[in-house]
Write a protein that holds these residues in place. Sequence first.
Motif, PDB file in Angstrom:
ATOM      1  N   ALA A  36      13.173   2.362 -14.178  1.00  0.00           N
ATOM      2  CA  ALA A  36      14.424   3.185 -13.814  1.00  0.00           C
ATOM      3  C   ALA A  36      13.921   3.892 -12.355  1.00  0.00           C
ATOM      4  N   VAL A  37      12.883   4.452 -12.191  1.00  0.00           N
ATOM      5  CA  VAL A  37      12.322   4.708 -10.967  1.00  0.00           C
ATOM      6  C   VAL A  37      12.467   3.805  -9.802  1.00  0.00           C
ATOM      7  N   VAL A  38      12.037   2.307 -10.029  1.00  0.00           N
ATOM      8  CA  VAL A  38      12.524   1.425  -8.784  1.00  0.00           C
ATOM      9  C   VAL A  38      13.741   1.172  -8.811  1.00  0.00           C
ATOM     10  N   ALA A  39      14.306   1.088  -9.765  1.00  0.00           N
ATOM     11  CA  ALA A  39      16.031   0.690  -9.506  1.00  0.00           C
ATOM     12  C   ALA A  39      16.700   1.878  -8.734  1.00  0.00           C
ATOM     13  N   HIS A  40      16.011   3.439  -8.982  1.00  0.00           N
ATOM     14  CA  HIS A  40      16.959   4.245  -8.497  1.00  0.00           C
ATOM     15  C   HIS A  40      16.664   4.174  -6.798  1.00  0.00           C
ATOM     16  N   ALA A  41      15.442   4.028  -6.494  1.00  0.00           N
ATOM     17  CA  ALA A  41      14.713   3.836  -5.080  1.00  0.00           C
ATOM     18  C   ALA A  41      15.602   2.584  -4.454  1.00  0.00           C
ATOM     19  N   VAL A  42      15.483   1.526  -5.080  1.00  0.00           N
ATOM     20  CA  VAL A  42      16.172   0.526  -4.482  1.00  0.00           C
ATOM     21  C   VAL A  42      17.573   0.711  -4.285  1.00  0.00           C
ATOM     22  N   HIS A  43      18.253   1.174  -5.146  1.00  0.00           N
ATOM     23  CA  HIS A  43      19.766   1.392  -5.138  1.00  0.00           C
ATOM     24  C   HIS A  43      20.178   2.472  -4.052  1.00  0.00           C
ATOM     25  N   ARG A  44      19.152   3.456  -3.826  1.00  0.00           N
ATOM     26  CA  ARG A  44      19.642   4.326  -2.895  1.00  0.00           C
ATOM     27  C   ARG A  44      19.414   3.944  -1.419  1.00  0.00           C
ATOM     28  N   GLU A  45      18.328   3.108  -1.185  1.00  0.00           N
ATOM     29  CA  GLU A  45      17.863   2.804   0.037  1.00  0.00           C
ATOM     30  C   GLU A  45      18.091   1.440   0.623  1.00  0.00           C
ATOM     31  N   THR A  46      18.559   0.495  -0.223  1.00  0.00           N
ATOM     32  CA  THR A  46      18.743  -0.910   0.225  1.00  0.00           C
ATOM     33  C   THR A  46      20.172  -1.106  -0.250  1.00  0.00           C
ATOM     34  N   ASP A  47      20.481  -2.517   0.342  1.00  0.00           N
ATOM     35  CA  ASP A  47      21.775  -3.120  -0.240  1.00  0.00           C
ATOM     36  C   ASP A  47      21.379  -4.294  -1.132  1.00  0.00           C
ATOM     37  N   ALA A  48      20.160  -4.408  -1.742  1.00  0.00           N
ATOM     38  CA  ALA A  48      19.564  -5.285  -2.327  1.00  0.00           C
ATOM     39  C   ALA A  48      20.351  -5.443  -3.619  1.00  0.00           C
ATOM     40  N   VAL A  49      20.429  -6.713  -4.363  1.00  0.00           N
ATOM     41  CA  VAL A  49      21.059  -6.890  -5.680  1.00  0.00           C
ATOM     42  C   VAL A  49      20.060  -6.232  -6.528  1.00  0.00           C
ATOM     43  N   ILE A  50      20.223  -5.506  -7.774  1.00  0.00           N
ATOM     44  CA  ILE A  50      19.247  -5.037  -8.612  1.00  0.00           C
ATOM     45  C   ILE A  50      19.543  -5.921 -10.046  1.00  0.00           C
ATOM     46  N   CYS A  51      18.683  -6.432 -10.625  1.00  0.00           N
ATOM     47  CA  CYS A  51      18.696  -6.820 -11.852  1.00  0.00           C
ATOM     48  C   CYS A  51      17.652  -6.642 -12.850  1.00  0.00           C
TER      49      CYS A  51
ATOM     50  N   ALA B   3       0.761  -1.171   0.066  1.00  0.00           N
ATOM     51  CA  ALA B   3      -0.079  -0.059  -0.020  1.00  0.00           C
ATOM     52  C   ALA B   3       0.805   1.332  -0.140  1.00  0.00           C
ATOM     53  N   SER B   4       0.392   2.157  -0.765  1.00  0.00           N
ATOM     54  CA  SER B   4       1.157   3.601  -0.906  1.00  0.00           C
ATOM     55  C   SER B   4       0.203   4.666  -1.027  1.00  0.00           C
ATOM     56  N   GLU B   5       0.166   5.475   0.273  1.00  0.00           N
ATOM     57  CA  GLU B   5      -0.999   6.744   0.383  1.00  0.00           C
ATOM     58  C   GLU B   5      -0.479   7.805  -0.442  1.00  0.00           C
ATOM     59  N   ARG B   6       0.649   7.741  -0.924  1.00  0.00           N
ATOM     60  CA  ARG B   6       1.141   9.155  -1.501  1.00  0.00           C
ATOM     61  C   ARG B   6       1.563   8.847  -3.079  1.00  0.00           C
ATOM     62  N   ARG B   7       1.212   7.838  -3.638  1.00  0.00           N
ATOM     63  CA  ARG B   7       1.345   7.557  -5.125  1.00  0.00           C
ATOM     64  C   ARG B   7       2.654   7.501  -5.359  1.00  0.00           C
ATOM     65  N   MET B   8       3.328   6.801  -4.591  1.00  0.00           N
ATOM     66  CA  MET B   8       4.814   6.523  -4.785  1.00  0.00           C
ATOM     67  C   MET B   8       4.989   5.044  -5.206  1.00  0.00           C
ATOM     68  N   LEU B   9       5.892   4.686  -6.288  1.00  0.00           N
ATOM     69  CA  LEU B   9       6.125   3.404  -6.803  1.00  0.00           C
ATOM     70  C   LEU B   9       7.446   2.932  -6.403  1.00  0.00           C
ATOM     71  N   GLY B  10       8.819   3.338  -6.124  1.00  0.00           N
ATOM     72  CA  GLY B  10       9.882   2.920  -6.033  1.00  0.00           C
ATOM     73  C   GLY B  10      10.049   2.744  -4.461  1.00  0.00           C
ATOM     74  N   ARG B  11       9.832   3.766  -3.664  1.00  0.00           N
ATOM     75  CA  ARG B  11       9.968   3.629  -2.328  1.00  0.00           C
ATOM     76  C   ARG B  11       9.068   2.546  -1.465  1.00  0.00           C
ATOM     77  N   PRO B  12       7.890   2.255  -2.047  1.00  0.00           N
ATOM     78  CA  PRO B  12       7.435   0.986  -1.336  1.00  0.00           C
ATOM     79  C   PRO B  12       8.165  -0.240  -1.460  1.00  0.00           C
ATOM     80  N   ILE B  13       8.480  -0.481  -2.906  1.00  0.00           N
ATOM     81  CA  ILE B  13       9.101  -1.585  -3.158  1.00  0.00           C
ATOM     82  C   ILE B  13      10.434  -1.712  -2.322  1.00  0.00           C
ATOM     83  N   ALA B  14      11.172  -0.561  -2.271  1.00  0.00           N
ATOM     84  CA  ALA B  14      12.519  -0.610  -1.518  1.00  0.00           C
ATOM     85  C   ALA B  14      12.280  -0.963   0.001  1.00  0.00           C
ATOM     86  N   ALA B  15      11.288  -0.460   0.494  1.00  0.00           N
ATOM     87  CA  ALA B  15      10.894  -0.585   1.989  1.00  0.00           C
ATOM     88  C   ALA B  15      10.900  -2.238   2.081  1.00  0.00           C
TER      89      ALA B  15
END
Length: 612
Positions: free
Chosen positions: A591-606, A542-554
Amino acid sequence: MTVLTTEPDAVPADEEPPDTGERHRLTAVTGLAALSLDAMASVAYGPEAIVLVLAAAGAHGLGFTLPVTLAIAGLLAVLVASYRQVIAAFPDGGGSYAVAKTHLGARTSLVAAASLVLDYVLNVAVAVTAGVAALTSAFPSLYDDRLWLCLAVLVLITGVNLRGIVESAKAFIVPTVVFVGAIFVLIAVGLFRSHPASTATAAGHASVVAHNATSVGVLLLLKAFASGCSALTGVEAIANAVPSFRVPRVKRAQRAEVALGAVLGLMLVGLSVLISRFHLQPVEGVTVLAQLADASLGHNWAFYVIQFATMTLLALSANTSFGGLPVLLKLLARDNYLPHVFALKADRQVHRHGVLALAVIAAALLVFSGGDTNTLVPLFAIGVFVGFTIAQVGMVKHWRLERGRGWRGKALLNGFGALLTGVSTVVVTASKFAEGAWLIVVALPVLVAAFLAVHRAYARIGERLGLGRIPEAPHRDRSLVIVPVSSLSRLTSEALTAAASLGDEVRAVTVCYPDPEDRAQLHALERAWAEWDPGVPLVRLASERRMLGRPIAAYAREAAASEPRTRVTVLIPEAEPERLWQRLLQNQRGAVVAHAVHRETDAVICRLRFRL
């Protein structure tokens, strides 16, 4: 007992031997053409620089033109002999930087490198503006467009060098031969004349000779010597670019260095002899070389050949920097003082990033100066004298440590050269300090500080990566692959297939928003997912603020925290259009999802690209 012998496999007649890159390197002749243009073109302003200083002492002062030139020719011989030894001792190139790094310490080597970088960049700007100035002198209507002409010449030279140093050498052989040949013809003809053939060029122009001065002091001679030493810029370029030569690299580079010294010395001395022979005086608006061509050959087609050849070679002498600086930048990058991208080499043996960086900085200088040579000249030549002095001092220590045959004579030669170039450095800096040389004095320590900052950054990175130490043995962690989805398609199927191949567990995630329309789309996706039943759970975020990348990164961050021994991978599926222009139609969600995951996590991005 039978003895078996093996022989290297012969290359079949119809097959070419493997390309080792040697055909993209320089011979002695092409090396002379590619790396000596700066030095060759300096005869257009070196003798004039001497005459303009001595003119302050009147006609009596001009009588010292030849002695000062002979002193400069002597220094040239010392430098050529020294750099010939530098080439043999440091075949990887780098010139004064390599010498100082080995014998004088890291800080001194960085001063040498910084001085060479500044000199090379300024050489490009000065050479291009001087060449264009000669063109606009012949065609005054082009004067207002001189900046655009400078930039056009810079683009041309950069393009030629991006094709490879051998290609640039081939392109510049003809202009070099024409210029050198024309100067020698001018000298030879002039030596047989008892008086000038013509003075039409200087007619009507005011003389700059002082008529109330009679004495010539030591300081004036030192200043004339230092100013005339501007003709020695470029002597070090061959030693800096030894790796650009073909095998045997050292011998070819040494031959090119000796040929450069011989040709340059003969031209300088010959022109000075003619200046004294014809009693030429500097005048406003006309170069000394133009007066010599007029006096020796007459005001005819030969005069214009000399002018056109001079204009062309001045503009193209910027190529010396394109041959020497990228190799120096490569060495600095290899030693972790510059970004490693400068050590990369493209096809045709081109250090492309060094060439482009030089072109961009030179273009900025051209814009700053408005294409005016006089704005840049006060900054020129100081850097190269600093490099000369450091190289000579380093070679003195080199001979003292090596103690080979005749080492004392070689060390004495280098020590004498260091004294001469050191004095020249001080005199040039002091005399031109107020005219802009203070910028070089400030820029040198700033550039050295930048090198050290990059080195410290690489040291920290190396420490974190454990470079130079044996790492712990690799092991297998449990793997969780998270796949963002928004609808069902072939792309979704391909993504889940790839994720199942990569991880022990796969989870699909979709971001939902509170709007009624978005809720309806979510319910439709969940129904279609249940009907499809891919064996992978669909997790609602769920995302109340219409964000895409940050909920996936969280979600990825929470999954990693709840399962410490699990390696989390976020696989982002993206469609790749058939045509380049169709990429403008994409929504850039990946690109939006990749940027958020790269900035906020240590997860591998593929990022999985599905070609349409």
